[in-house]
Every structure is written in C-alpha cells, then in structure tokens.
Design a protein around this motif. Structure first.
Motif, PDB file in Angstrom:
ATOM      1  N   SER A  50       0.818  -1.220   0.000  1.00  0.00           N
ATOM      2  CA  SER A  50       0.000   0.000   0.000  1.00  0.00           C
ATOM      3  C   SER A  50       0.851   1.269   0.000  1.00  0.00           C
ATOM      4  O   SER A  50       0.325   2.367  -0.093  1.00  0.00           O
ATOM      5  CB  SER A  50      -0.895   0.002   1.240  1.00  0.00           C
ATOM      6  N   GLY A  51       2.180   1.118   0.142  1.00  0.00           N
ATOM      7  CA  GLY A  51       3.057   2.272   0.214  1.00  0.00           C
ATOM      8  C   GLY A  51       3.342   2.712   1.638  1.00  0.00           C
ATOM      9  O   GLY A  51       4.136   3.614   1.871  1.00  0.00           O
ATOM     10  N   GLU A  52       2.682   2.076   2.601  1.00  0.00           N
ATOM     11  CA  GLU A  52       2.912   2.389   4.006  1.00  0.00           C
ATOM     12  C   GLU A  52       4.190   1.705   4.485  1.00  0.00           C
ATOM     13  O   GLU A  52       4.647   0.733   3.884  1.00  0.00           O
ATOM     14  CB  GLU A  52       1.729   1.914   4.859  1.00  0.00           C
ATOM     15  N   TYR A  53       4.723   2.205   5.593  1.00  0.00           N
ATOM     16  CA  TYR A  53       5.929   1.640   6.197  1.00  0.00           C
ATOM     17  C   TYR A  53       5.644   1.239   7.632  1.00  0.00           C
ATOM     18  O   TYR A  53       4.869   1.902   8.328  1.00  0.00           O
ATOM     19  CB  TYR A  53       7.066   2.662   6.180  1.00  0.00           C
ATOM     20  N   VAL A  54       6.270   0.152   8.070  1.00  0.00           N
ATOM     21  CA  VAL A  54       6.225  -0.268   9.468  1.00  0.00           C
ATOM     22  C   VAL A  54       7.646  -0.622   9.897  1.00  0.00           C
ATOM     23  O   VAL A  54       8.475  -0.996   9.069  1.00  0.00           O
ATOM     24  CB  VAL A  54       5.281  -1.470   9.712  1.00  0.00           C
ATOM     25  N   HIS A  55       7.900  -0.468  11.201  1.00  0.00           N
ATOM     26  CA  HIS A  55       9.168  -0.884  11.787  1.00  0.00           C
ATOM     27  C   HIS A  55       8.872  -2.053  12.720  1.00  0.00           C
ATOM     28  O   HIS A  55       7.908  -2.003  13.486  1.00  0.00           O
ATOM     29  CB  HIS A  55       9.814   0.240  12.579  1.00  0.00           C
ATOM     30  N   ALA A  56       9.699  -3.084  12.669  1.00  0.00           N
ATOM     31  CA  ALA A  56       9.507  -4.254  13.515  1.00  0.00           C
ATOM     32  C   ALA A  56      10.789  -4.553  14.283  1.00  0.00           C
ATOM     33  O   ALA A  56      11.886  -4.396  13.755  1.00  0.00           O
ATOM     34  CB  ALA A  56       9.127  -5.463  12.663  1.00  0.00           C
ATOM     35  N   ARG A  57      10.620  -4.979  15.540  1.00  0.00           N
ATOM     36  CA  ARG A  57      11.762  -5.443  16.344  1.00  0.00           C
ATOM     37  C   ARG A  57      11.562  -6.932  16.602  1.00  0.00           C
ATOM     38  O   ARG A  57      10.519  -7.359  17.089  1.00  0.00           O
ATOM     39  CB  ARG A  57      11.854  -4.700  17.666  1.00  0.00           C
ATOM     40  N   ILE A  58      12.555  -7.713  16.264  1.00  0.00           N
ATOM     41  CA  ILE A  58      12.500  -9.166  16.373  1.00  0.00           C
ATOM     42  C   ILE A  58      13.648  -9.613  17.259  1.00  0.00           C
ATOM     43  O   ILE A  58      14.792  -9.201  17.052  1.00  0.00           O
ATOM     44  CB  ILE A  58      12.604  -9.814  14.987  1.00  0.00           C
ATOM     45  N   TYR A  59      13.349 -10.448  18.244  1.00  0.00           N
ATOM     46  CA  TYR A  59      14.363 -10.937  19.170  1.00  0.00           C
ATOM     47  C   TYR A  59      14.658 -12.401  18.866  1.00  0.00           C
ATOM     48  O   TYR A  59      13.757 -13.221  18.811  1.00  0.00           O
ATOM     49  CB  TYR A  59      13.880 -10.779  20.612  1.00  0.00           C
ATOM     50  N   ALA A  73       2.392   3.214  10.880  1.00  0.00           N
ATOM     51  CA  ALA A  73       2.267   4.617  10.440  1.00  0.00           C
ATOM     52  C   ALA A  73       3.626   5.303  10.402  1.00  0.00           C
ATOM     53  O   ALA A  73       3.772   6.449  10.816  1.00  0.00           O
ATOM     54  CB  ALA A  73       1.281   5.381  11.319  1.00  0.00           C
ATOM     55  N   LYS A  74       4.629   4.609   9.903  1.00  0.00           N
ATOM     56  CA  LYS A  74       5.958   5.181   9.726  1.00  0.00           C
ATOM     57  C   LYS A  74       6.072   5.687   8.291  1.00  0.00           C
ATOM     58  O   LYS A  74       5.248   5.367   7.440  1.00  0.00           O
ATOM     59  CB  LYS A  74       7.045   4.142   9.998  1.00  0.00           C
ATOM     60  N   SER A  75       7.107   6.474   8.015  1.00  0.00           N
ATOM     61  CA  SER A  75       7.329   6.960   6.653  1.00  0.00           C
ATOM     62  C   SER A  75       8.693   6.478   6.173  1.00  0.00           C
ATOM     63  O   SER A  75       9.509   5.999   6.959  1.00  0.00           O
ATOM     64  CB  SER A  75       7.275   8.485   6.599  1.00  0.00           C
ATOM     65  N   GLU A  76       8.942   6.653   4.893  1.00  0.00           N
ATOM     66  CA  GLU A  76      10.231   6.254   4.336  1.00  0.00           C
ATOM     67  C   GLU A  76      11.372   7.028   4.995  1.00  0.00           C
ATOM     68  O   GLU A  76      12.471   6.508   5.173  1.00  0.00           O
ATOM     69  CB  GLU A  76      10.237   6.484   2.827  1.00  0.00           C
ATOM     70  N   ALA A  77      11.100   8.247   5.396  1.00  0.00           N
ATOM     71  CA  ALA A  77      12.136   9.104   5.973  1.00  0.00           C
ATOM     72  C   ALA A  77      12.413   8.806   7.447  1.00  0.00           C
ATOM     73  O   ALA A  77      13.439   9.228   7.976  1.00  0.00           O
ATOM     74  CB  ALA A  77      11.738  10.563   5.823  1.00  0.00           C
ATOM     75  N   ASP A  78      11.511   8.083   8.121  1.00  0.00           N
ATOM     76  CA  ASP A  78      11.706   7.795   9.547  1.00  0.00           C
ATOM     77  C   ASP A  78      12.929   6.912   9.737  1.00  0.00           C
ATOM     78  O   ASP A  78      13.058   5.862   9.093  1.00  0.00           O
ATOM     79  CB  ASP A  78      10.486   7.098  10.134  1.00  0.00           C
ATOM     80  N   PRO A  79      13.852   7.321  10.618  1.00  0.00           N
ATOM     81  CA  PRO A  79      15.045   6.506  10.846  1.00  0.00           C
ATOM     82  C   PRO A  79      14.693   5.209  11.576  1.00  0.00           C
ATOM     83  O   PRO A  79      13.781   5.196  12.409  1.00  0.00           O
ATOM     84  CB  PRO A  79      15.934   7.404  11.710  1.00  0.00           C
ATOM     85  N   LEU A  80      15.404   4.170  11.257  1.00  0.00           N
ATOM     86  CA  LEU A  80      15.241   2.882  11.934  1.00  0.00           C
ATOM     87  C   LEU A  80      16.157   2.908  13.151  1.00  0.00           C
ATOM     88  O   LEU A  80      17.380   2.991  13.006  1.00  0.00           O
ATOM     89  CB  LEU A  80      15.624   1.743  10.983  1.00  0.00           C
TER      90      LEU A  80
END
Length: 83
Positions: A50-59, A73-80
């Motif tokens: 859809s063009g949306e971004y998500v950040h995931a943390r995996i342990y 609700a993250k954007s391409e510009a949001d730093p990881l």
C-alpha cells in the motif's frame, strides 16, 4: 534479513495495525539493523504494498525467534532505531 524475520514482522504488523486487509502482498525489507544482547535484536523497516511503512523489532534468543514490537504509520524518511 532472514526469511523467518520478514515473515514474523509481517504477521505482527498485520495484528498491530488492526487492518486485516492491509497486507495484500509480501512486504519489502527497506532497511535492517541488529543489536547483540543476550541473543540478537533485529530492527526491520518494511514497505507494504500500500506504500505504508512499518518498523519491527524481532528478538532471536539463539534460535527462538519472537517478534517483540511493531511501529505502524511510519514513513520512508523515519530513521530505523531502537524502540
């Protein structure tokens, strides 16, 4: 990024978003980072169809993989970064 991490991130992102129809195809890993702890934390930025971004943390605790957090609700510009 290993396939297992991308799959777990996808599953958790779907649950966290509350929009079951959001993911119509496999997301693309845009960026990834890791942090060594008592195991390894992986941070993954995913671009959804859809063009949306998500950040995931995996342990990963020596083979036992758990998706511990997702930010939607993250954007391409949001730093990881750590979350």
């Amino acid at each position: 990024v290993a396939e297992v991490y991308q799959t777990k991130a996808l599953e958790r992102a779907t649950q966290a978003s509350g929009r079951n129809g959001m993911l119509t195809s496999r997301p693309t890993v845009v960026e990834a980072a890791s942090q060594v702890v008592a195991g390894t934390n992986y941070f993954v930025k995913l671009r959804l169809a859809s063009g949306e971004y998500v950040h995931a943390r995996i342990y990963d605790h020596f083979g036992s993989v758990t998706l511990t957090a997702v930010q939607v609700a993250k954007s391409e510009a949001d730093p990881l970064k750590y979350f």
